[in-house]
Design an enzyme around this catalytic site. Structure first.
Site, PDB file in Angstrom:
ATOM      1  N   SER A   4      -5.501  10.782  -4.120  1.00  0.00           N
ATOM      2  CA  SER A   4      -6.009  10.776  -5.264  1.00  0.00           C
ATOM      3  C   SER A   4      -7.530  11.066  -5.067  1.00  0.00           C
ATOM      4  O   SER A   4      -8.044  11.734  -6.149  1.00  0.00           O
ATOM      5  CB  SER A   4      -5.786   9.258  -5.908  1.00  0.00           C
ATOM      6  OG  SER A   4      -6.105   8.224  -5.033  1.00  0.00           O
TER       7      SER A   4
ATOM      8  N   GLU B 200     -12.025   1.796  -0.299  1.00  0.00           N
ATOM      9  CA  GLU B 200     -11.052   1.828   0.611  1.00  0.00           C
ATOM     10  C   GLU B 200     -11.603   0.773   1.740  1.00  0.00           C
ATOM     11  O   GLU B 200     -12.366   0.724   2.295  1.00  0.00           O
ATOM     12  CB  GLU B 200     -10.795   2.987   1.417  1.00  0.00           C
ATOM     13  CG  GLU B 200     -10.024   2.977   2.583  1.00  0.00           C
ATOM     14  CD  GLU B 200      -8.446   2.557   2.352  1.00  0.00           C
ATOM     15  OE1 GLU B 200      -7.857   2.701   1.271  1.00  0.00           O
ATOM     16  OE2 GLU B 200      -8.008   1.663   2.983  1.00  0.00           O
TER      17      GLU B 200
ATOM     18  N   ASP C 155     -13.933  -4.258  -1.040  1.00  0.00           N
ATOM     19  CA  ASP C 155     -12.758  -4.418  -1.852  1.00  0.00           C
ATOM     20  C   ASP C 155     -13.110  -3.685  -3.457  1.00  0.00           C
ATOM     21  O   ASP C 155     -13.945  -4.132  -4.213  1.00  0.00           O
ATOM     22  CB  ASP C 155     -12.810  -5.936  -2.316  1.00  0.00           C
ATOM     23  CG  ASP C 155     -11.719  -6.549  -2.952  1.00  0.00           C
ATOM     24  OD1 ASP C 155     -11.298  -5.730  -3.889  1.00  0.00           O
ATOM     25  OD2 ASP C 155     -11.353  -7.766  -2.700  1.00  0.00           O
ATOM     26  N   GLY C 156     -11.862  -2.928  -3.688  1.00  0.00           N
ATOM     27  CA  GLY C 156     -12.119  -2.007  -4.867  1.00  0.00           C
ATOM     28  C   GLY C 156     -11.662  -2.730  -6.230  1.00  0.00           C
ATOM     29  O   GLY C 156     -12.623  -2.514  -7.234  1.00  0.00           O
TER      30      GLY C 156
ATOM     31  N   ASP D 142      -4.790   1.315  -7.512  1.00  0.00           N
ATOM     32  CA  ASP D 142      -3.536   1.669  -6.566  1.00  0.00           C
ATOM     33  C   ASP D 142      -3.212   0.908  -5.402  1.00  0.00           C
ATOM     34  O   ASP D 142      -3.554   1.554  -4.426  1.00  0.00           O
ATOM     35  CB  ASP D 142      -3.638   3.255  -6.733  1.00  0.00           C
ATOM     36  CG  ASP D 142      -2.372   3.727  -5.717  1.00  0.00           C
ATOM     37  OD1 ASP D 142      -1.378   3.252  -5.925  1.00  0.00           O
ATOM     38  OD2 ASP D 142      -2.562   4.687  -5.116  1.00  0.00           O
TER      39      ASP D 142
ATOM     40  N   HIS E 192      -8.455   2.110  -4.763  1.00  0.00           N
ATOM     41  CA  HIS E 192      -7.659   1.694  -3.336  1.00  0.00           C
ATOM     42  C   HIS E 192      -7.440   3.388  -3.028  1.00  0.00           C
ATOM     43  O   HIS E 192      -6.414   3.966  -3.476  1.00  0.00           O
ATOM     44  CB  HIS E 192      -6.359   1.156  -3.707  1.00  0.00           C
ATOM     45  CG  HIS E 192      -6.690  -0.102  -4.351  1.00  0.00           C
ATOM     46  ND1 HIS E 192      -7.154  -0.589  -5.190  1.00  0.00           N
ATOM     47  CD2 HIS E 192      -6.289  -1.496  -3.372  1.00  0.00           C
ATOM     48  CE1 HIS E 192      -7.188  -1.979  -5.133  1.00  0.00           C
ATOM     49  NE2 HIS E 192      -6.759  -2.810  -4.336  1.00  0.00           N
TER      50      HIS E 192
ATOM     51  N   HIS F  68       0.518  11.072  -9.214  1.00  0.00           N
ATOM     52  CA  HIS F  68      -0.371  11.870  -9.069  1.00  0.00           C
ATOM     53  C   HIS F  68      -0.030  12.850 -10.541  1.00  0.00           C
ATOM     54  O   HIS F  68      -1.105  13.510 -10.904  1.00  0.00           O
ATOM     55  CB  HIS F  68      -0.419  12.671  -8.047  1.00  0.00           C
ATOM     56  CG  HIS F  68      -1.030  11.821  -6.808  1.00  0.00           C
ATOM     57  ND1 HIS F  68      -0.468  11.865  -5.522  1.00  0.00           N
ATOM     58  CD2 HIS F  68      -1.869  10.944  -6.919  1.00  0.00           C
ATOM     59  CE1 HIS F  68      -1.207  11.093  -4.819  1.00  0.00           C
ATOM     60  NE2 HIS F  68      -1.886  10.361  -5.748  1.00  0.00           N
TER      61      HIS F  68
END
Ligand code: SAM
Length: 304
Positions: free
Chosen positions: A107, A131, A159-160, A185, A42, A19
């Protein structure tokens, strides 16, 4: 399907590296007026309680953000570290001064906070969140609904890695500029996440070469984990993209076990990022590694 829950890890040393890097990168990108498409492949649950059962069970935030909170009043704090602490502090405005922070923004909420700051809000950046975990996706949806952000923020239980493809290149703004940042991520719970993260960036660069792509990865004794930053570096060289790789090793925990190191690999990093992290990471490490064992180190390398 998945057992990883970020609530156990929120606010740990890996989140701090991730971050701090994310915020410093965004600050630079937000100096320009062109709207950004921000993508979090994610996303997790969006925001976490530090006094909840998950955080108390793992104790990771206590060794992470709680130690960094103690630096808040320090003189000569590096700008990127001070900025990160100010962002987290803002989510804890309800706590009385001097109290341990009880909330940690993930995030999605960090990105949303930056894009809606008064000096930036009129630019109208967009945030796209993905997510897969049913519980975290539901929590994220509820947190996003509370923001009342309308179409500026969207989320999908999808699915990212796949979703990223459809979002690049980003739409052109009125003046014709296209700007995007994607945070990749994964939890790396599944071994194939390492290859998927590399493939996702490769595909993203092909679709939109000037996007800023940030990949978080764990530094653990696993061949795929060792190979990922090497693979990303090779990809940056092959595509002739600038890159930066920041790593933070906090040293072994006295009781052993747990993640001790991680990295953030950035494609097309802002030219200010290396210096910003070079000041912030040693200060963060000093606090995070106190009382821990061998292997404490930070590094920021970049190319070409
Ligand atoms: N980016 C978040 C932050 O910084 O606050 C933390 C994300 S956490 C490390 C990884 C998340 O990815 C978990 O919540 C997990 O359920 C989710 N996940 C795992 N595989 C996924 C996939 N293929 N697509 C989208 N989400 C996924």
């Amino acid at each position: 399907m998945f057992s990883y829950r970020h609530a156990f890890h929120a606010g740990n040393h890996a989140d701090a590296l991730k971050h701090i890097t994310l915020i410093a990168t965004l600050r630079h990108l937000m100096r320009k007026d062109g709207p950004l498409t921000l993508i979090d492949t994610h996303a997790g649950a969006g925001i976490y309680r530090l006094d909840g059962e998950a955080a108390r069970t793992s104790g990771e935030a206590l060794e992470g953000i709680t130690r960094l909170q103690a630096l808040e009043a320090t003189d000569h704090l590096a700008n990127a570290l001070a900025d990160y602490l100010a962002v987290v502090a803002d989510f804890n405005r309800a706590s009385s001064a001097g109290r341990r922070w009880r909330v940690y923004p993930g995030s999605p909420l960090i990105m949303h906070a930056l894009m809606t700051e008064p000096a930036r809000a009129a630019v109208h950046d967009r945030l796209k969140l993905f997510e897969l975990h049913p519980t975290d996706a539901q929590a994220l949806a509820a947190h996003i609904a509370q923001l009342q952000a309308g179409r500026q923020v969207s989320m999908a239980r999808q699915d990212g890695f796949e979703a990223l493809k459809a979002l690049l290149p980003p739409p052109a703004a009125a003046g014709g500029s296209r700007r995007a940042l994607a945070l990749i991520d994964p939890s790396y719970e599944i071994k194939s996440d390492y290859a998927k993260a590399a493939a996702a960036v490769q595909d993203a660069l092909r679709r939109f070469a000037t996007g800023v792509y940030l990949v978080w990865y764990p530094i653990i004794a696993r061949p795929e984990a060792h190979a990922l930053p090497r693979r990303l570096k090779t990809l940056a060289r092959q595509t002739e993209r600038a890159w930066l790789n920041a790593t933070l090793h906090v040293g072994a925990a006295p009781e052993g076990g747990g993640l001790t190191a991680s990295g953030m690999f950035v494609f097309n990093p802002p030219h200010t990022l290396k210096a910003a992290l070079g000041e912030a990471l040693p200060q963060a490490l000093h606090a995070l590694a106190s009382g821990r064992g061998a292997g404490q180190a930070w590094a920021v390398e970049s190319g070409p």
